[in-house]
Scaffold this active site. Structure first.
Site, mmCIF file in Angstrom:
data_model
loop_
_atom_site.group_PDB
_atom_site.id
_atom_site.type_symbol
_atom_site.label_atom_id
_atom_site.label_comp_id
_atom_site.label_asym_id
_atom_site.label_seq_id
_atom_site.Cartn_x
_atom_site.Cartn_y
_atom_site.Cartn_z
ATOM 1 C CB SER A 1 87.910 -44.181 -40.349
ATOM 2 O OG SER A 1 87.919 -44.583 -41.713
ATOM 3 C CE LYS B 1 92.069 -45.904 -41.555
ATOM 4 N NZ LYS B 1 90.777 -45.300 -41.669
ATOM 5 C CB SER C 1 91.141 -41.324 -42.140
ATOM 6 O OG SER C 1 90.438 -42.498 -41.519
#
Length: 382
Positions: free
Chosen positions: A60, A63, A120
């Protein structure tokens, strides 16, 4: 004409040119994570690296790029923080970390961005991607274009979340530091990345930051955690103290505790051992007269590094030597080199910075010169 300006400032004495900085390695600092980078924000100097250019699954931490594109769109006026986003079926069907958006549910850009930064949220990341570019695929294309623009040579994205362990979806610790540096250059994003606990949906749904450094590390400003079974525990951590901000990237740590401890070790090493200093004299540059130009003078500007990072501890007097003519003849092109600033610490040259024209100044034509001469003559006879 040379102008020598000396200033008794607390500065760092270098042993060579500013470009000769050598990143530290495991012989200097020990971190548990197998891939890592410590970078200073203002100069972009890499202080520490460990397998920094190896291709890795970022989970993640992907991101960071997703948030960067959304932040840039907001600041450019292409996307309003107050705009309402409708969750598609694709966004609502995302797994992993999420806030369980329902298809057709509406939430503001600002609230969704907060959810991406704090917990997230994969569903919000996809919804924002679709809102900005129409489809996640089009958004991912823009992610790769932006990566190329930033010089991220070891990166290729296939999705906007990092949820899927795709062989074609990879980046490196160094590239993550680059995009993290770009993201935190937008102070706007820190209103989200520094949130420890908050709510959405009118206070009905709680958020708690996955980045535990926000709670217990002094000066923490962000940025993004990540985990998959392939990528293991990942983190891009940022922190600022006394106007200096560092980016610590750790990838594929064995445990969550390892990633946070590795990031803390790197950040603390930066704060304890390094500082930045200005490569600009306190005095403004003098104007340069333009001979036979459409303007009589111009205000030159510096073109080069504005700050320098080096180790703390050795202090010397900083001197600035400006070699700049009092006048030049037209035409002068924008960006044309007019002179040079030499910055020294003692006898050591720290940097040589070009002094350039900020604009184009055309040369006067025959009739322009004739008119000026005639006007001067008439003025004298009146």
């Amino acid at each position: 004409m040379k102008r020598l300006i000396s200033a008794a400032l607390a500065v760092l004495l270098l042993t060579g040119q500013a470009s000769a900085f050598s990143p530290r390695t495991d012989g200097d600092i020990s971190v548990a994570a197998p891939y890592a980078v410590l970078m200073e924000k203002t100069t972009g100097t890499v202080i520490y690296e460990k397998q920094a250019h190896e291709h890795c699954s970022p989970a993640s931490v992907t991101k960071v790029m997703t948030m960067l594109l959304i932040t840039e769109a907001i600041e450019a006026g292409r996307l309003s923080p107050e705009a309402m986003v409708t969750a598609s079926d694709a966004a609502a069907s995302m797994g992993g970390s999420q806030i369980w958006l329902e298809q057709g549910e509406r939430m503001s850009v600002s609230e969704m961005l907060k959810c991406v930064a704090v917990v997230s949220a994969n569903d919000c990341a996809v919804a924002l991607a679709e809102e900005l570019c129409g489809t996640e695929e089009a958004f991912v294309q823009r992610m790769n274009e932006r990566a190329a623009e930033l010089g991220m040579e070891d990166t290729h994205f296939t999705n906007c979340t990092g949820l899927f362990d795709d062989e074609a979806h990879y980046t490196s610790a160094y590239d993550i530091a680059i995009m993290s540096r770009e993201l935190i250059s937008h102070e706007f994003i820190k209103q989200y990345t520094t949130v420890w606990m908050d709510t959405v949906r009118g206070g009905k749904f709680g958020l708690s930051n996955t980045n535990k450094l926000i709670f217990y590390y002094d000066g923490a400003t962000g940025l993004k955690t990540g985990f998959t079974s392939k990528a293991m525990y990942c983190l891009s951590a940022t922190a600022e103290r006394d106007g200096v901000e560092y980016i610590a990237v750790v990838l594929h740590a064995d445990t969550s505790a390892d990633r946070f401890e590795s990031a803390k070790t790197l950040l603390s090493y930066g704060f304890a051992n390094f500082d930045i200093t200005s490569l600009r004299p306190a005095q403004a540059l003098p104007p340069v007269r333009i001979g036979l130009g459409t303007k009589e003078s111009l205000q030159p500007v510096f073109d080069g590094a504005e700050y320098l990072l080096e180790e703390k501890g050795v202090i010397s007097e900083l001197s600035f030597e400006i070699d700049l003519p009092e006048s030049v003849d037209a035409p002068v092109a924008a960006g044309q080199k007019l002179g040079i600033l030499t910055v020294r610490s003692g006898e050591v040259v720290l940097a040589e910075i070009d002094i350039v024209s900020p604009e184009t100044v055309e040369r006067l034509g025959f009739w322009d010169v004739y008119g000026r001469i005639l006007g001067a003559l008439i003025g004298r006879t009146m």
